[in-house]
Design a protein around this motif. Structure first.
Motif, PDB file in Angstrom:
ATOM      1  N   GLU A 107      32.971  44.781  34.386  1.00  0.00           N
ATOM      2  CA  GLU A 107      33.474  43.340  34.277  1.00  0.00           C
ATOM      3  C   GLU A 107      32.638  42.504  33.433  1.00  0.00           C
ATOM      4  OE1 GLU A 107      36.596  42.480  35.148  1.00  0.00           O
ATOM      5  OE2 GLU A 107      36.939  44.712  36.157  1.00  0.00           O
ATOM      6  N   LYS A 110      33.089  43.149  29.756  1.00  0.00           N
ATOM      7  CA  LYS A 110      34.611  42.468  29.324  1.00  0.00           C
ATOM      8  C   LYS A 110      34.495  41.028  29.170  1.00  0.00           C
ATOM      9  CE  LYS A 110      38.186  43.860  31.302  1.00  0.00           C
ATOM     10  NZ  LYS A 110      39.057  44.593  32.138  1.00  0.00           N
ATOM     11  N   GLN A 135      38.919  50.622  32.549  1.00  0.00           N
ATOM     12  CA  GLN A 135      38.846  49.035  32.484  1.00  0.00           C
ATOM     13  C   GLN A 135      38.930  48.633  30.859  1.00  0.00           C
ATOM     14  OE1 GLN A 135      34.595  48.694  33.860  1.00  0.00           O
ATOM     15  NE2 GLN A 135      35.416  47.389  35.700  1.00  0.00           N
ATOM     16  N   LEU A 137      37.420  49.992  28.129  1.00  0.00           N
ATOM     17  CA  LEU A 137      36.026  49.575  27.429  1.00  0.00           C
ATOM     18  C   LEU A 137      35.587  51.014  26.978  1.00  0.00           C
ATOM     19  CD1 LEU A 137      34.250  47.846  30.054  1.00  0.00           C
ATOM     20  CD2 LEU A 137      34.845  46.839  27.932  1.00  0.00           C
TER      21      LEU A 137
END
Length: 176
Positions: A107, A110, A135, A137
């Motif tokens: 998180e 990002k 996610q 990534l």
């Protein structure tokens, strides 16, 4: 970087090394090939010069930065806004299997605008790679030099490996 800010290729820069390859020369050589170019940045003071060379050779969509720690993100985003970067992190051994912590790292990456996570090959698990992939990534590892470490990183589904043994990595990839 040389004293005048000229970007050079070097793992451990030695100012006395007069045989350093300038990044401009490397880009000129790599330009015709359809390959991704990982620029593992140990130093970001002249990142704008690197960005200018990437733009000059139209390598924006083929180049990305690793080695970018959280304290360097704003500088990179300001001076090289069109270059993708991976957030360089270190995971304490006690948190390597902590799903909440791994999720927080993703998180954070990002939120900072990173396209992925970059960390030492020994810090990843198959689960952390899978979580970061979920996610959106990418995952890059560094210092995977032995055939075993390269194979383990490949088994864990990383997207990029930084190694001092590229021919070994290519051989391992071909043997998959």
């Amino acid at each position: 970087f040389l004293d005048d800010g000229t970007p050079v290729l070097s793992h451990d820069f030695d100012e006395k090394n007069e045989n350093s390859v300038q990044l401009d020369s490397a880009f000129n050589l790599l330009f015709p090939y359809s390959i991704k170019i990982n620029l593992d940045m140990k130093e970001t003071h002249y990142i704008d010069k690197v960005a200018s060379l990437i733009e000059f050779y139209s390598l924006d969509d083929r180049s990305f930065l690793t080695g970018i720690t959280e304290d360097k993100v704003e500088q990179v985003k300001s001076l090289a806004p069109n270059i993708d970067f991976y957030l360089n992190i270190k995971i304490p051994i006690s948190k390597k299997y902590n799903v909440s912590y791994i999720n927080e790292i993703g998180e954070k990456a990002k939120a900072l605008g990173a396209i992925g996570i970059n960390l030492h090959h020994s810090n990843i698990t198959k689960e952390s790679v899978s979580l970061w992939h979920s996610q959106g990534l990418l995952v890059s590892v560094y210092t995977a030099n032995s055939a075993f470490d390269i194979n383990v990183a490949l088994y864990k589904n990383v997207d990029n490996i930084t190694t001092l043994k590229p021919l070994r990595a290519v051989k391992n990839l071909k043997n998959l």
